[in-house]
Design a protein around this motif. Structure first.
Motif, PDB file in Angstrom:
ATOM      1  N   GLU A   1       1.170  -1.119   0.124  1.00 35.34           N
ATOM      2  CA  GLU A   1       0.146   0.023   0.198  1.00 35.34           C
ATOM      3  C   GLU A   1       0.774   1.277  -0.213  1.00 35.34           C
ATOM      4  OE1 GLU A   1      -3.661  -2.296   2.291  1.00 35.34           O
ATOM      5  OE2 GLU A   1      -2.622  -0.646   3.460  1.00 35.34           O
TER       6      GLU A   1
ATOM      7  N   ALA B   1       2.343   1.584  -3.428  1.00 34.31           N
ATOM      8  CA  ALA B   1       1.486   2.171  -4.383  1.00 34.31           C
ATOM      9  C   ALA B   1       1.303   3.710  -4.130  1.00 34.31           C
ATOM     10  CB  ALA B   1       0.225   1.419  -4.473  1.00 34.31           C
TER      11      ALA B   1
ATOM     12  N   GLY C   1       2.331   6.862  -6.893  1.00 33.87           N
ATOM     13  CA  GLY C   1       1.231   7.754  -7.389  1.00 33.87           C
ATOM     14  C   GLY C   1       1.560   8.987  -7.067  1.00 33.87           C
TER      15      GLY C   1
ATOM     16  N   GLN D   1      -4.381   9.379 -16.131  1.00 34.40           N
ATOM     17  CA  GLN D   1      -4.950   7.953 -16.611  1.00 34.40           C
ATOM     18  C   GLN D   1      -3.572   7.296 -16.727  1.00 34.40           C
ATOM     19  OE1 GLN D   1      -5.147  10.698 -18.426  1.00 34.40           O
ATOM     20  NE2 GLN D   1      -4.358  10.204 -20.590  1.00 34.40           N
TER      21      GLN D   1
ATOM     22  N   ARG E   1      -2.748   5.604 -13.490  1.00 30.81           N
ATOM     23  CA  ARG E   1      -3.690   4.519 -13.144  1.00 30.81           C
ATOM     24  C   ARG E   1      -3.338   3.369 -14.182  1.00 30.81           C
ATOM     25  NH1 ARG E   1      -7.715   8.303 -12.909  1.00 30.81           N
ATOM     26  NH2 ARG E   1      -8.384   8.047 -15.014  1.00 30.81           N
ATOM     27  N   ARG E   2      -2.970   3.597 -15.409  1.00 32.60           N
ATOM     28  CA  ARG E   2      -2.750   2.370 -16.005  1.00 32.60           C
ATOM     29  C   ARG E   2      -1.238   1.661 -15.727  1.00 32.60           C
ATOM     30  NH1 ARG E   2       0.675   1.202 -20.519  1.00 32.60           N
ATOM     31  NH2 ARG E   2       1.480   3.398 -20.674  1.00 32.60           N
TER      32      ARG E   2
ATOM     33  N   SER F   1       0.080   1.773 -12.769  1.00 30.91           N
ATOM     34  CA  SER F   1       0.232   1.594 -11.049  1.00 30.91           C
ATOM     35  C   SER F   1      -0.769   0.978 -10.565  1.00 30.91           C
ATOM     36  CB  SER F   1       0.783   2.619 -10.143  1.00 30.91           C
ATOM     37  OG  SER F   1      -0.061   3.672 -10.272  1.00 30.91           O
ATOM     38  N   SER F   2      -2.092   0.635 -11.287  1.00 32.58           N
ATOM     39  CA  SER F   2      -3.228   0.251 -10.625  1.00 32.58           C
ATOM     40  C   SER F   2      -2.864  -1.417  -9.916  1.00 32.58           C
ATOM     41  CB  SER F   2      -4.409  -0.051 -11.439  1.00 32.58           C
ATOM     42  OG  SER F   2      -3.864  -0.805 -12.731  1.00 32.58           O
ATOM     43  N   PRO F   3      -3.765  -1.674  -8.958  1.00 36.81           N
ATOM     44  CA  PRO F   3      -3.331  -2.957  -8.357  1.00 36.81           C
ATOM     45  C   PRO F   3      -3.363  -4.209  -9.252  1.00 36.81           C
ATOM     46  CG  PRO F   3      -5.193  -1.651  -7.169  1.00 36.81           C
ATOM     47  CD  PRO F   3      -4.889  -0.972  -8.295  1.00 36.81           C
ATOM     48  N   SER F   4      -4.140  -4.136 -10.459  1.00 33.77           N
ATOM     49  CA  SER F   4      -3.989  -5.061 -11.206  1.00 33.77           C
ATOM     50  C   SER F   4      -2.764  -5.361 -12.237  1.00 33.77           C
ATOM     51  CB  SER F   4      -5.326  -5.232 -12.231  1.00 33.77           C
ATOM     52  OG  SER F   4      -5.420  -4.441 -12.987  1.00 33.77           O
TER      53      SER F   4
ATOM     54  N   THR G   1       0.172  -4.271 -11.106  1.00 33.03           N
ATOM     55  CA  THR G   1       1.611  -4.137 -10.189  1.00 33.03           C
ATOM     56  C   THR G   1       1.538  -5.273  -9.377  1.00 33.03           C
ATOM     57  OG1 THR G   1       0.270  -2.647  -8.752  1.00 33.03           O
ATOM     58  CG2 THR G   1       1.966  -1.816 -10.291  1.00 33.03           C
TER      59      THR G   1
ATOM     60  N   CYS H   1       3.004  -6.215 -18.885  1.00 26.72           N
ATOM     61  CA  CYS H   1       3.109  -4.839 -18.823  1.00 26.72           C
ATOM     62  C   CYS H   1       3.920  -4.245 -19.802  1.00 26.72           C
ATOM     63  CB  CYS H   1       3.119  -4.072 -17.511  1.00 26.72           C
ATOM     64  SG  CYS H   1       1.877  -3.417 -16.768  1.00 26.72           S
TER      65      CYS H   1
END
Ligand SMILES: C=C1C[C@]23C[C@@]1(O)CC[C@H]2[C@@]12CCC[C@@](C)(C(=O)O1)[C@H]2[C@@H]3C(=O)O
Ligand code: AKG
Ligand code: FE2
Length: 363
Positions: free
Chosen positions: A180, A183, A187, A198, A201-202, A204-207, A209, A319
């Protein structure tokens, strides 16, 4: 599964057992030839190892309890200059740091035969063994490690068949909190560097990283000036959050150090209760080389054991990353330094050409 894909990426090259099994450090009282490192050539001669590495670099110590506008700005400056800062008032309770340190020491204090039960497999990532990049050197480093990607339970059960739950609870809690924090930091750093929301988000989002935890131990060394704690390297991460315990040993290479103009090594002495944060290769790439990927190593300076715990905050294997400034983000019109590369390809290139990977993706 996401974690499987990343461990496959790291496990692309099958290692030989002698590249994984650490020395039984309790069994020697002099430094074996296999662990004697020649003095490195060039600028690395500056502040080589124990004894003469007195230079301490003034990397910023950033208080995370101040408003994010100002801490974010300081972080950006630190990422641009040193590639490293230390974070205090980070919100991870000191008891949790102490518990992780205690579990790490408990693990490495086990007899070698027990630790070998939890040995990393030849193309795996999790478990006990030498640092992954050990296979790239003729000489062995004076450290042992334990890697956790996902759950530590399978390997912990082999270490303590009847008593592994305490270890797992501490490690899982730590991993969750540090994820947490990582992240949030990423951010904030990207936002403070004016990266469009955007894009943040692309990547570093939970899905997009994941995290890997690396427990390291540097046992007391009989001849510290001739041994290498951990060889110079940069991390394959966006950010690495390192708890150094209380024992010094981490050095970074900086062109701001060394006096002679060619740069040099300097210590990053741990501040009490602080977490050392460093920029990894992948943040360097997405920042179009604005942020400095910190080259670092560990020297053995004290006669006592040193432990450290690194949390690698990494994008998932599939990624595809490229400098954000060239894809409509940040600075329009900026010259794009790197081509697009998937994380899996980057890891493959890095373990083929450890020191040249960034030039392999330079445009
Ligand atoms: C996520 C990871 C980065 C790392 C390889 C790993 O799978 C887990 C350990 C990490 C580490 C720690 C010591 C130095 C390093 C180069 C190594 O051999 O293992 C790093 C890896 C890396 O950053 O590439
Ligand atoms: O032990 C340390 O201070 C650094 C460890 C490190 O560089 C790593 O695990 O990647
Ligand atoms: Fe590292």
């Amino acid at each position: 599964m996401i974690t499987t894909a990343l461990s496959e990426a790291f496990g692309q090259y099958t290692l030989k057992p002698h590249q994984i099994v650490p020395l039984d450090f309790h069994s020697v009282d002099t430094l074996p030839e296999t662990h004697v490192w020649p003095p490195p050539p060039g600028p690395e001669l500056v502040n080589t190892a124990a004894g003469d590495g007195q230079l301490v670099f003034p990397v910023p110590v950033i208080d995370f309890s101040v408003p994010e506008d100002s801490s974010g700005k300081l972080m950006v400056e630190a990422c641009e200059t040193w590639g490293v800062f230390q974070l205090v008032n980070h919100g991870i309770p000191l008891e949790i740091l102490a518990a992780v340190e205690a579990q790490t020491k408990r693990l490495f204090a086990l007899p070698a035969s027990r630790k070998l039960e939890a040995l990393r497999s030849p193309n795996g990532v999790n478990g006990y063994g030498q640092a992954r990049f050990a296979s790239l050197f003729d000489k062995n480093m004076w450290n042992e490690g334990f890697t956790v990607m996902g759950s530590p339970a399978d390997h912990a059960r082999k270490l303590w068949p009847d008593d592994y739950q305490g270890f797992c609870d501490v490690i899982e809690d730590y991993q969750k909190r540090m994820r947490e924090l990582a992240a949030r930091l990423l951010g904030l750093i990207l936002r403070s560097a004016n990266t469009p929301a955007q894009e943040i988000r692309r990547i570093s989002s939970p899905s997009a990283t994941m995290t890997t935890l690396q427990l390291n131990s540097y046992p007391p060394c009989p001849d510290p000036t001739r041994a290498m704690g951990m060889a110079p390297h940069t991390d394959t991460s966006f950010l690495t959050l390192l708890y150094q315990g209380g024992v010094k040993g981490l050095q970074i290479f900086s062109d701001r150090g060394g006096g002679g103009g060619g740069g040099g090594w300097g210590m990053v002495d741990p501040v009490d209760g602080g977490i050392t944060v460093n920029v990894g290769d992948l943040l360097h790439v997405v920042s179009n080389a604005r942020f400095h990927t910190a080259r670092h190593r560990v020297v053995l300076r004290e006669a006592r054991q040193r432990v450290s715990v690194g949390l690698f905050f990494v994008p998932t294997a599939d990624c595809v990353l490229s400098p954000l400034a060239c894809g409509g983000g940040g600075g329009e019109g900026e010259v794009c330094r790197y081509r697009a590369v998937s994380v899996k390809e980057y890891i493959g290139l890095k373990y083929k050409g450890f020191e040249t990977v960034l030039s392999a993706i330079t445009k």
